[in-house]
Motif scaffolding. Structure first.
Motif, mmCIF file in Angstrom:
data_model
loop_
_atom_site.group_PDB
_atom_site.id
_atom_site.type_symbol
_atom_site.label_atom_id
_atom_site.label_comp_id
_atom_site.label_asym_id
_atom_site.label_seq_id
_atom_site.Cartn_x
_atom_site.Cartn_y
_atom_site.Cartn_z
ATOM 1 N N TYR A 1 0.811 -1.210 0.000
ATOM 2 C CA TYR A 1 0.000 0.000 0.000
ATOM 3 C C TYR A 1 0.848 1.264 0.000
ATOM 4 O O TYR A 1 1.872 1.350 0.683
ATOM 5 C CB TYR A 1 -0.897 0.038 1.244
ATOM 6 N N HIS A 2 0.392 2.231 -0.757
ATOM 7 C CA HIS A 2 0.901 3.598 -0.620
ATOM 8 C C HIS A 2 0.187 4.178 0.601
ATOM 9 O O HIS A 2 -1.030 4.005 0.746
ATOM 10 C CB HIS A 2 0.580 4.442 -1.847
ATOM 11 N N ARG B 1 4.584 2.810 -1.912
ATOM 12 C CA ARG B 1 4.648 1.598 -1.108
ATOM 13 C C ARG B 1 6.054 1.121 -0.816
ATOM 14 O O ARG B 1 6.305 0.539 0.233
ATOM 15 C CB ARG B 1 3.854 0.475 -1.780
#
Length: 125
Positions: free
Chosen positions: A31-32, A52
């Motif tokens: 995930y960013h 990420r």
């Protein structure tokens, strides 16, 4: 993945503060992770985002040069180092995660699917 934000507090103008966002789960690195803030009576606004793998960051103009976002995927943690705090930085700060790619998406809360609870930052003049 669940997110837990912490580190808020009361500071004076010019002080520094570091927020932390800890994610649960082994997919955190997919995930960013971004930080948003919301002041009373105002809309939630973008602050910063880390890609990420930590290879890139994006900042709102209002915090550029004062705030630094960094992540440690080994610890499932994203940090927001806030220096030279101003009274206008006072807000509830949220961390959020997204898998969407693109600068125009990073700054938009609607594209983030996971949110932590807010942590309050208050800066006095």
């Amino acid at each position: 993945v669940q997110l837990q934000a912490s580190g808020g507090g009361l500071r004076q103008a010019g002080d520094s503060l570091t927020l932390s966002c800890v994610g649960s789960g082994r997919t955190f690195r997919n995930y960013h992770v971004g930080w948003f803030r919301q002041a009373p009576g105002k809309e939630r606004e973008f602050v910063a985002v880390s890609r990420r793998d930590g290879s890139g960051q994006l900042y709102a103009d209002s915090v550029k040069g004062r705030f630094t976002i960094a992540r440690d995927n080994a610890k499932n943690t994203v940090y927001l180092q806030m220096n030279s705090l101003k009274p206008e930085d006072t807000a509830l700060y949220y961390c959020a995660a997204t898998t969407v790619v693109g600068a125009s998406y990073y700054v938009t809360p609607a594209y983030y699917t996971l949110w932590g609870q807010g942590t309050l930052v208050t800066v006095s003049s």
